[in-house]
Each structure stands twice: as C-alpha cells, then as structure tokens.
Design a protein around this motif. Structure first.
Motif, short mmCIF file in Angstrom:
data_model
loop_
_atom_site.label_atom_id
_atom_site.label_comp_id
_atom_site.label_asym_id
_atom_site.label_seq_id
_atom_site.Cartn_x
_atom_site.Cartn_y
_atom_site.Cartn_z
N PRO A 87 8.55 13.31 -4.72
CA PRO A 87 9.31 14.56 -4.64
C PRO A 87 10.14 14.73 -3.38
O PRO A 87 11.13 15.47 -3.38
CB PRO A 87 8.21 15.63 -4.73
CG PRO A 87 7.13 15.00 -5.52
CD PRO A 87 7.14 13.56 -5.08
N GLN A 88 9.77 14.04 -2.30
CA GLN A 88 10.56 14.11 -1.07
C GLN A 88 11.68 13.08 -1.04
O GLN A 88 12.45 13.00 -0.08
CB GLN A 88 9.65 13.90 0.15
CG GLN A 88 8.78 15.12 0.48
CD GLN A 88 7.70 15.37 -0.56
OE1 GLN A 88 7.01 14.44 -0.98
NE2 GLN A 88 7.57 16.61 -0.99
N GLY A 89 11.76 12.27 -2.09
CA GLY A 89 12.82 11.27 -2.18
C GLY A 89 12.46 9.92 -1.59
O GLY A 89 13.28 9.00 -1.58
N ALA A 90 11.23 9.77 -1.09
CA ALA A 90 10.81 8.49 -0.51
C ALA A 90 10.58 7.46 -1.60
O ALA A 90 10.07 7.78 -2.68
CB ALA A 90 9.53 8.67 0.31
N ALA A 91 10.94 6.20 -1.34
CA ALA A 91 10.82 5.13 -2.31
C ALA A 91 9.44 4.49 -2.24
O ALA A 91 8.91 4.26 -1.15
CB ALA A 91 11.90 4.08 -2.07
N TRP A 92 8.86 4.21 -3.40
CA TRP A 92 7.59 3.49 -3.52
C TRP A 92 7.83 2.22 -4.32
O TRP A 92 8.40 2.27 -5.41
CB TRP A 92 6.54 4.35 -4.24
CG TRP A 92 6.06 5.51 -3.43
CD1 TRP A 92 6.75 6.62 -3.08
CD2 TRP A 92 4.75 5.66 -2.87
NE1 TRP A 92 5.97 7.47 -2.34
CE2 TRP A 92 4.74 6.90 -2.19
CE3 TRP A 92 3.60 4.87 -2.87
CZ2 TRP A 92 3.61 7.37 -1.53
CZ3 TRP A 92 2.47 5.35 -2.21
CH2 TRP A 92 2.49 6.57 -1.55
N ALA A 93 7.41 1.10 -3.79
CA ALA A 93 7.58 -0.17 -4.49
C ALA A 93 6.60 -0.27 -5.65
O ALA A 93 5.51 0.31 -5.62
CB ALA A 93 7.36 -1.33 -3.52
N GLY A 94 6.98 -1.00 -6.68
CA GLY A 94 6.09 -1.23 -7.80
C GLY A 94 5.03 -2.26 -7.48
O GLY A 94 5.16 -3.06 -6.54
N VAL A 95 3.96 -2.25 -8.26
CA VAL A 95 2.85 -3.20 -8.12
C VAL A 95 2.90 -4.15 -9.30
O VAL A 95 2.74 -3.73 -10.45
CB VAL A 95 1.50 -2.48 -8.07
CG1 VAL A 95 0.35 -3.48 -8.03
CG2 VAL A 95 1.43 -1.55 -6.87
N THR A 96 3.13 -5.43 -9.05
CA THR A 96 3.38 -6.37 -10.14
C THR A 96 2.33 -7.46 -10.27
O THR A 96 2.51 -8.40 -11.04
CB THR A 96 4.77 -7.02 -9.95
OG1 THR A 96 4.81 -7.68 -8.68
CG2 THR A 96 5.87 -5.98 -10.01
N SER A 97 1.21 -7.36 -9.55
CA SER A 97 0.13 -8.33 -9.71
C SER A 97 -1.19 -7.66 -9.37
O SER A 97 -1.24 -6.66 -8.63
CB SER A 97 0.33 -9.54 -8.80
OG SER A 97 0.11 -9.20 -7.45
N LEU A 98 -2.27 -8.22 -9.90
CA LEU A 98 -3.59 -7.70 -9.60
C LEU A 98 -3.91 -7.81 -8.12
O LEU A 98 -4.45 -6.88 -7.50
CB LEU A 98 -4.65 -8.45 -10.42
CG LEU A 98 -6.10 -8.07 -10.14
CD1 LEU A 98 -6.35 -6.60 -10.46
CD2 LEU A 98 -7.06 -8.97 -10.93
N ALA A 99 -3.57 -8.93 -7.50
CA ALA A 99 -3.84 -9.14 -6.08
C ALA A 99 -3.11 -8.09 -5.24
O ALA A 99 -3.67 -7.55 -4.27
CB ALA A 99 -3.43 -10.54 -5.67
N GLU A 100 -1.88 -7.79 -5.61
CA GLU A 100 -1.10 -6.79 -4.87
C GLU A 100 -1.73 -5.41 -5.03
O GLU A 100 -1.80 -4.64 -4.07
CB GLU A 100 0.33 -6.79 -5.40
CG GLU A 100 1.29 -5.91 -4.62
CD GLU A 100 2.69 -5.95 -5.18
OE1 GLU A 100 3.53 -5.16 -4.72
OE2 GLU A 100 2.95 -6.76 -6.11
N MET A 101 -2.20 -5.10 -6.23
CA MET A 101 -2.87 -3.83 -6.45
C MET A 101 -4.14 -3.72 -5.61
O MET A 101 -4.39 -2.69 -4.96
CB MET A 101 -3.20 -3.67 -7.93
CG MET A 101 -3.84 -2.33 -8.26
SD MET A 101 -4.73 -2.35 -9.83
CE MET A 101 -6.18 -3.30 -9.36
#
Length: 542
Positions: A87-101
């Motif tokens: 809501p504040q406009g900040a960007a969040w990267a996606g999570v594309t692997s189990l290890a990254e999660m």
C-alpha cells in the motif's frame, strides 16, 4: 453551494445518451451537468478547474470483488511468486523456489521476538512442479515458533509442526480439509475455512477479522486510490460490532478516498441472525458506506484443487475439491436470504458449484419470485455454455475473475483443465452475447488491485508466459471499460449512484494520462492513473 467546472481533453461518460464530453460541472459532490463548454454557460456562476485539461476522465472504477485484507496482509511476510507493491508503493520481489522461500522465512524469524508466531502469505504451490508444501519443508526453515503460511487464494494454509501442536490438530485428523501424510498424520496443509479455524483459535485472532482495523481500511483506501478505484467492496466481512464501527468511522472522514461496500459473510451467522444483522446495518450507512450484500462461500479455488468440478474433474486426476458447507446448507441459505429480499454474492469457482447455486436460485425464484434480485456469481471461472444460458434465464449477474487468465492460465492449460476446457476460463464474450449483466475483478489481495490490468486481461487473454488462452472469449476495450465501471456498479445495486458520469450521480471520476480508447489495446495495463475524484474531492497520485 458553488459550482466547479472540470475540463479535460476527453470525458468518457459511460452514458449511452451522451457518451463523451469535454466539461463536467460538480455541485454538492454530485454531477450537475455534462457537455461541451458552450452548452454549460447557463449554469450560473462557476469556478473553472483546468488542471486536467490535457487528461482523460472516466467514471471512477468500481471494484466489485476485492477484500479489505489487501490493507491488512502487508503487515505479514509476502511469499508470492510474482512481484507486488504494498500500500505504500514499496516493491516486493517474488519467491520462485522453495530454498528462496525458506531463506526469507528464516530472515523474518530472526527479526521477531522469541516465540512470536510467524505469519506469511501469498505462497502458491501450483507454480512449483511436483511439490506440495508441507510441515517438514516449513520445519526446515523455522522450527522454534508457530509458522503459518496462507496460500495465494486464501483457501489453503500450510503450518509447521509447532503450529500443528499448538492448535492440537494431531487430534483432529479426520476432519475434512486437514490433509494427511502417508502415515495418517496431519501433513501441515489445511484446506478451506473449517480446517483453518483451529489455527485461528490457537493464534488468538482470525485473519479474516483484521478488516476491522482502521489502519487496514486506511491502507485499503490508498491502494484503491492509486488504482483509480472510487467504489470498492470488502466481499467477506464478518460485520462484527467492532468491524461496523470501524467502517463507519473511516468512511466518515472527508479525505477517505473511496466508497466502501462490505458484504456480510453468510457462514459466520445463522440465517436468522445474519438477516437481522444485515437489515439493521442498512440503516447505518452513509454516502461512502453502503450495506446490503451477503457473501456466500461454496467451494474453493481451481488452482488450489479445492474447487468442486463436474465430470471429468481435474485434468491431472487430482481428487475433487471441498464444500465450505454441506450442499443442502448452501441451498437453504440461498432460499433464506432470497426470501428476505437481500442480494447474494456467491463464490462459485468450479462448474459443480455453479450448478448447485443455479439450482438453488431457480428453486428460490419458483417459491418467491423476485424480478430484480441481481444475485451475482462471483469468480465463475469455469462455467459451461449451458450454465451461462441458464444464468441469463434466471436473471443472474456474473462477476468474473479476469486476472486469473494471466496468473493461472498456464497452470490450467497444463494441469487442472487441459486444452479444451481452459479455453473457456472467464467466458466474458459469451456472457456479453447472452446479455448477462457482467463485471470483472481482481479479488485483491489474491491478485493486485488494478482495473486497467483487469481490462487488459479480458481484452488480450494472455497468460504470464505470453501464451494466448481462449481468444474467442476476448472482448473489446469499450466493453472492458464498461465492466469495470457501470457493469460492476450494477452488480452492487449502485448503478443509480456510480459507474457513469450522469447528472445526479456522485461526482466520482478517474483521471488518466492517456485515452484508453485511442491507444493500442496491448498498452491498457500501462496506463497511468493521475488522480481520482470522489464526490468532487480530488485525490492526486504521487
């Protein structure tokens, strides 16, 4: 009160009697007049506002299916596959692997006080081929505190062993929706609301009741403003006393940038209690708060394998989904609320759920005929041509989840529906041909709130991989714009107040830098929202 005359390069009104203009007069928060400048000289004294002279004005967008949870979820860790903005406009990267999660979970746990539960959201296992998230994968990341991950659809959650123990779910392995491992023990995956309830009890809070927070409602309004939305729903609100008070307080603020339409969650009450509560609430609204809708949950989500599907079921052979209440209970609730004269918005994802509800509406109409009930099937992602014809005959409205084509179209083509059936996901063109009142939506926070992106999905029918999916069900830009303005307003029974720029309606507008009817259709999702106007009050974007 004084008159303000706004001018623009073009005003697209959605009024078939006067489709476009260059000037619009506003008085007392409503549209006083629309037309060319020379035809508005008889209004008397006015103030000319030329700040949008080089812009394009449309009726403010109407989001007919989203959730105030969009304003609440961002206090928790985002684990979605696709990048998002908060809501504040900040960007969040996606999570594309189990290890990254798992790494993101460990980092978040390190920031929290000892023993404080870690809650995350947005994860969608359907993007991870051959994998179904379970407690063992979560234990590898965090095992010293309860961990809860809401899946993107919000119809499924996965918890770690600490959370299973705290909620005592090992003692309730026979309950539908508590998924089991090969040894017959809960594997951490919980499907649909009944199975999730024990987790909410153990946490001491229900995520779905966080829409009662003023901060969540304030953030929700800011998300809507940035997206060009001036009327928005909260389509699963428990309508607790605290929640009603918060809705009234936030919408009474003159600078709140959106009109709110909450829908009471029917399964939170007995029919008698729910009807009485909603009828009482109808006396508590204001210009920015409109009570009257009932939300009924039937099945779950197709990509989560919890939607109810007719033969041949899921393309990859997965077992059928889950009802959120017994079918006989759902049929009775439709009859009860219909008889009470209230309007139902009914979650139906799979075609078996659609069939059940069409049966229920037909029975209700037979017993208590209502010529303008406007009961609306929500999502109706998978609905057959025969069911569409039946919906038209019964006077049912549709609100389709067009964003679904982009986010899950590839998954449905390969895994859940197969080639032929995936072509009729969100059959918008067929609904138009049958003259069914139709809207489309984002279901935020399930997907990002953004009506222009939703319109792009409906027109382009393009998946995240760039593939075309069911071009025959694509619609034109003008029809798409109608569905995110007047079409959505009609399904909310607010088309006499919002959805078009007509004399007497609220002066609610969205201001765009470019003309959506003049640019190439593939650029629809790129259009910038310059400002919104709610009741004549301007809210400019950053």
């Amino acid at each position: 009160m004084s008159i303000t005359l706004l001018c623009a390069r073009r005003i697209i009104t959605m009024d078939p009697s006067l489709p476009e203009a260059t000037h619009i007069a506003v008085q007392d928060g409503k549209v006083l007049a629309v037309g060319p400048f020379e035809e508005l000289q008889d209004l008397g004294e006015y103030r000319l506002d030329e700040r949008f002279a080089d812009k394009v004005i449309l009726p403010g967008f109407v989001e007919g299916h989203s959730h105030a949870l969009e304003g609440a979820m961002w206090q928790y860790l985002y684990l979605g596959y696709f990048p998002r903005r908060d809501p504040q406009g900040a960007a969040w990267a996606g999570v594309t692997s189990l290890a990254e999660m798992q790494q993101r979970l460990r980092q978040q746990a390190a920031r929290l006080p000892a023993d404080e539960p870690l809650i995350a959201w947005g994860f969608d296992p359907v993007y991870f081929q051959g994998m179904r998230l379970d407690r063992q994968a979560l234990d590898q990341a965090v095992n010293d505190r309860p961990l809860v991950i809401f899946h993107a659809s919000l119809h499924v959650m996965t918890v770690n062993s600490c959370m299973l123990e705290a909620a005592q779910l090992v003692r309730h392995a026979g309950i539908e929706g508590i998924m089991l491992d090969a040894d017959g023990r809960p594997n951490g995956e919980l499907q649909e609301m009944a199975a999730m309830h024990a987790v909410f009890e153990a946490l001491g809070s229900n995520l779905f009741e966080e829409v009662s927070s003023l901060s969540a409602l304030r953030a929700y309004g800011q998300v809507a403003r940035r997206a060009g939305v001036t009327t928005i729903t909260d389509l699963y609100n428990p309508l607790t006393e605290e929640g009603i008070a918060a809705l009234r307080e936030i919408t009474a603020a003159p600078d709140y940038p959106v009109r709110l339409v909450p829908a009471m969650s029917a399964l939170s009450w007995t029919a008698e209690q729910g009807i009485a509560r909603l009828q009482a609430c109808q006396q508590l609204g204001n210009d920015k708060l409109h009570f009257g809708l009932v939300k009924l949950m039937t099945d779950g989500s197709i990509q989560g394998y919890t939607a109810r599907m007719q033969w041949p079921g899921y393309h990859d052979g997965h077992p059928n989904g889950i009802w959120n209440a017994p079918p006989e209970t759902l049929r009775q609730l439709v009859q009860d609320y219909h008889q009470a004269g209230l309007q139902l918005h009914i979650h139906t994802n799979g075609d078996e759920a659609v069939e059940l509800i069409l049966d229920a509406i037909e029975d209700a109409q037979t017993l208590w005929p209502r010529p303008d009930h406007r009961h609306t099937l929500q999502h109706c992602q998978f609905i057959s041509q025969a069911q569409l014809r039946r919906a038209a005959r019964l006077g049912v409205c549709l609100n389709m989840f067009a964003n679904h084509i982009y986010y899950w179209g590839d998954i449905h083509r390969r895994r859940t529906l197969g080639f032929a059936r995936s072509r009729r996901l969100e059959p918008l063109a067929s609904a138009l041909r049958l003259n069914i009142p139709t809207a489309m939506h984002s279901d935020a926070p399930v997907t990002p709130l953004g009506p222009l992106f939703t319109a792009w999905c409906a027109v382009q029918r393009q998946t995240a991989s760039g593939a075309s999916l069911g071009r025959e069900e694509g619609i034109g830009v003008a029809d798409a714009l109608q569905m995110i303005t007047l079409g959505a307003a009609y399904t909310l029974r607010l088309d006499h107040l919002v959805g078009s720029l007509e004399v007497g309606k609220y002066a609610d507008m969205v201001v765009l830098d470019e003309d959506p009817l003049q640019i190439p259709a593939e650029r629809l999702r790129e259009l910038r929202v310059h400002a919104t106007v709610v009741g004549g009050r301007v809210h400019e974007n950053d």
